[in-house]
Design a protein around this motif. Structure first.
Motif, mmCIF file in Angstrom:
data_model
loop_
_atom_site.group_PDB
_atom_site.id
_atom_site.type_symbol
_atom_site.label_atom_id
_atom_site.label_comp_id
_atom_site.label_asym_id
_atom_site.label_seq_id
_atom_site.Cartn_x
_atom_site.Cartn_y
_atom_site.Cartn_z
ATOM 1 N N ASN A 1 2.157 -3.167 -42.085
ATOM 2 C CA ASN A 1 1.748 -3.666 -43.510
ATOM 3 C C ASN A 1 2.796 -4.628 -42.923
ATOM 4 O O ASN A 1 2.016 -6.405 -43.101
ATOM 5 C CB ASN A 1 1.630 -3.724 -44.760
ATOM 6 N N ALA A 2 3.783 -5.074 -42.843
ATOM 7 C CA ALA A 2 4.640 -5.569 -42.772
ATOM 8 C C ALA A 2 5.886 -5.462 -41.400
ATOM 9 O O ALA A 2 5.984 -4.500 -41.371
ATOM 10 C CB ALA A 2 5.594 -6.109 -44.058
ATOM 11 N N ASN B 1 2.898 -11.891 -43.571
ATOM 12 C CA ASN B 1 3.366 -10.493 -43.398
ATOM 13 C C ASN B 1 4.491 -10.617 -42.159
ATOM 14 O O ASN B 1 5.383 -9.285 -41.945
ATOM 15 C CB ASN B 1 2.686 -9.639 -43.746
ATOM 16 N N LEU C 1 2.196 -8.409 -52.296
ATOM 17 C CA LEU C 1 1.728 -7.866 -50.944
ATOM 18 C C LEU C 1 1.351 -6.013 -51.776
ATOM 19 O O LEU C 1 -0.354 -5.613 -51.652
ATOM 20 C CB LEU C 1 2.066 -7.519 -49.751
ATOM 21 N N SER D 1 -2.545 -10.093 -47.605
ATOM 22 C CA SER D 1 -1.582 -10.656 -46.184
ATOM 23 C C SER D 1 -0.577 -11.856 -47.017
ATOM 24 O O SER D 1 -1.548 -12.692 -48.012
ATOM 25 C CB SER D 1 -2.072 -11.721 -45.177
#
Length: 653
Positions: free
Chosen positions: A278-279, A542, A577, A584
């Motif tokens: 996700n990041a 991100n 987040l 995002s």
């Protein structure tokens, strides 16, 4: 006692003689502040026993030997009473008294805005204020569903892993080397050591009371990061010997696809695999890709040639003719270390470095210092501030251009000129009557204009040895067994050490990072890398950079402190987040541009931009600076305490 700060010290059980012996080693101004904590009596700050000045690495505050002795005697009485009373602390000092203590320690007025920073450092309430509490309120299931990939297991990557682990967010660290430590894993050359005092160059939440030297050598620094990795449970999250090839953002899924190749450095060329996250956090640093000079014939040399960051383990230089190309920070440590062993050492210098005296650079930590760090309330925290102030914001004025200063040809301000005179005089004292050598070692550009190095006499002493030559003639070519200067002078050598630095302006290189709408980070940046606060970049949701553009510290300070600021900011972003659906956040272009316009304007007022500096790794090919931070650390600390959601476009799918 349950709320007692971990920095309040262990209970004291030593007898008076042992305590008195320990006090002989300590910083007396710092000791006096610990006495305030033990007694609750701020009148100690208003007495005759006090520091009279401040200078980098001068930890006794220029107190006379008689005043130091009197202070130690008074401290022994206070410590005895504290010990015999069960080591119970009175209420902590108020913010007003903390401010008075700060002024006392550095013998000058510290602005009010530093008080919150110092209160955070002290942790009087025992709480780690640099953790992000917003994440504590996020459900564990939401955090477990979020994932982060960190690139690099150096100082900042390990730090990010520690904070993610504390928050309960899954993460994976990709590290190209077989071990942690980043620069302290790679730079194994003889004499490698840190040039920031250890007691400031460490994680604020993980001080090491057992440093054996005030400026530790590489093996001890490496062991420190290894211990932190084990203590905080980071080791199981690291994939060693694996290199990130590239990463691509999927805007529809709001995820990064990170392409990695196992077997980094073994020449096998293993197949790549893809990790989803996700990041993405870049913790690759600025000084991790060695740079070799473009010298004709470099590849024709038949002897051993190596970059300082790629030192060949087991290299025996005894009786060899060695060339060291470069006179920057690495050469400053290599040359004095190997000079006694080699037959002949030839040092090739393009530009002389400014240096300042630090007689304690190679000193070992006395047992009394270790005892004080372990037992005296808040001694270690105040000692950090004593190192912080003259090395960081306290020294920044000497690097700022005064447009009204009439002698811009030799200095940028009056205080800068005083530094030039002091440094030059010290070099002249070390060199003695060797006018030719003195002319070579005194720089021809303004003082503090490049990375300023510290010397305890070992560098200049090495250059005065009979078997050491400092060559300032430009190198023309390298042949199979020698270096030939443009003047025609030939220098036969068996070994060449390239102490020639790194590709500092090529961030995340050679990885290919592709963001929203196909934006390629390397193309967007070119030779002008920029990021908001050095952390976030438009078109790259991100993605968070640690030690990114515009964050290198040339005016002193600790990059660990800077990284703690950045990681706290990143954790604040993740708090925005985590728990959202496919979320995002992307830095707004106008926010990014406004910050970097201010950054460039400020850099133009600093010594590093002075026209007398003809070559500097701080500058890009156009002569502009994009890697340095000109900000006071207190300002950067304040700006990164938490992100402003309005600075971002936050999207939930």
């Amino acid at each position: 006692m349950s709320d007692r700060s971990r920095f309040a010290g262990q209970p004291i059980t030593d007898d008076d003689a042992a305590i008195a012996a320990a006090l002989e080693d300590v910083s007396v101004p710092t000791l006096l502040l610990s006495m305030v904590h033990m007694t609750g009596d701020p009148s100690i700050l208003r007495g005759a026993l006090r520091p009279t000045g401040i200078y980098l690495n001068e930890v006794q505050g220029f107190m006379s030997p008689e005043d130091q002795a009197a202070a130690r005697a008074a401290a022994l009485e206070v410590i005895r009473a504290y010990r015999d009373g069960g080591c119970e602390l009175p209420p902590p000092p108020t913010p007003e008294v903390v401010h008075e203590m700060m002024n006392f320690l550095v013998a000058q007025e510290v602005p009010d805005e530093y008080v919150p920073l110092m209160l955070e450092e002290l942790e009087l309430d025992g709480a780690d204020a640099r953790r992000v509490p917003a994440l504590d309120a996020v459900p564990a299931a939401a955090k477990a569903a979020f994932s982060v990939v960190i690139v690099g297991a150096g100082m900042s990557g390990v730090l990010a892993g520690i904070r993610l682990g504390q928050a309960g967010i899954p993460y994976t660290i990709i590290e190209k080397n077989p071990g942690v430590g980043g620069t302290w894993y790679e730079n194994r050359f003889p004499g490698s050591r840190v040039d920031v005092g250890n007691h400031f160059y460490c994680y604020s939440f993980a001080p090491d009371d057992g440093w054996t030297e005030f400026f530790a050598q590489q093996p001890e620094l490496q062991r420190y990061f290894e211990r932190c990795v084990e203590e905080y449970g980071v080791a199981d999250h690291i994939r060693f010997g694996t290199e990130v090839v590239g990463a691509r953002w999927d805007d529809e899924a709001a995820r990064w696809s990170v392409e990695v190749r196992p077997g980094a450095g073994d020449g096998v060329g293993a197949a790549t695999e893809t990790l989803e996250a996700n990041a993405l956090i870049s913790a690759v640093g600025q000084l991790n890709r060695p740079k070799l000079p473009d010298i004709p014939g470099r590849d024709s040399f038949e002897g051993l040639a190596m970059h300082s960051a790629q030192w060949v383990d087991g290299t025996d230089l005894h009786g060899k003719r060695v060339a060291v190309i470069g006179t920057g920070a690495s050469a400053f440590q290599i040359v004095p270390t190997i000079a006694p062993d080699v037959e002949q050492l030839t040092v090739f210098q393009r530009s002389a470095p400014w240096m300042f005296p630090n007689p304690h650079y190679h000193d070992r930590v006395g047992p009394g210092v270790t005892w004080a760090l372990q037992h005296l309330p808040f001694y270690g925290r105040w000692y950090r501030f004593l190192l912080f102030w003259p090395a960081c914001d306290g020294g920044l004025p000497a690097m700022r251009v005064d447009p009204d200063w009439p002698h811009q040809d030799r200095a940028v301000s009056e205080v800068n000129d005083l530094a030039r005179e002091f440094f030059t005089s010290w070099m002249a004292e070390q060199i003695g009557d060797d006018a030719e050598l003195l002319a070579k070692v005194v720089p021809d550009y303004v003082c503090l204009g490049k990375r300023t190095l510290q010397d305890n006499g070992s560098w200049l002493g090495a250059l005065r040895r009979d078997n050491v030559d400092l060559v300032v003639d430009p190198i023309g070519e390298i042949r199979s067994d020698r270096i030939v200067c443009e003047s025609g002078a030939e220098h036969p050598v068996d070994v060449i050490v390239y102490a020639t630095g790194f590709h500092a302006n090529r961030y995340l290189w050679p990885m290919e990072i592709t963001g929203r709408d196909g934006a390629v980070l390397a193309e967007q940046w070119g030779d002008r890398p920029t990021a908001h606060l050095g952390i976030t970049v438009p078109n790259f949701p991100n993605l968070f950079c640690l030690y990114g553009p515009g964050t290198n510290l040339a005016h002193g300070g600790s990059l660990i402190f800077h990284s703690e600021c950045q990681v706290r900011y990143v954790m604040g972003c993740l708090a925005e987040l985590v728990g959202r659906t496919d979320a995002s956040m992307e830095c707004r272009r106008e926010v990014h541009d406004e910050y970097n316009e201010r950054l460039q304007a400020e850099l133009d007022t600093m010594v590093w931009s002075h026209p007398s500096i003809r070559s500097s790794w701080y500058r890009n090919p156009e002569g502009r600076i994009y890697i340095l931070s000109p900000w006071r650390l207190v300002d950067y600390w304040d700006w990164t305490r938490e992100p402003d959601p309005d600075d971002f476009v936050i999207t939930e799918r």
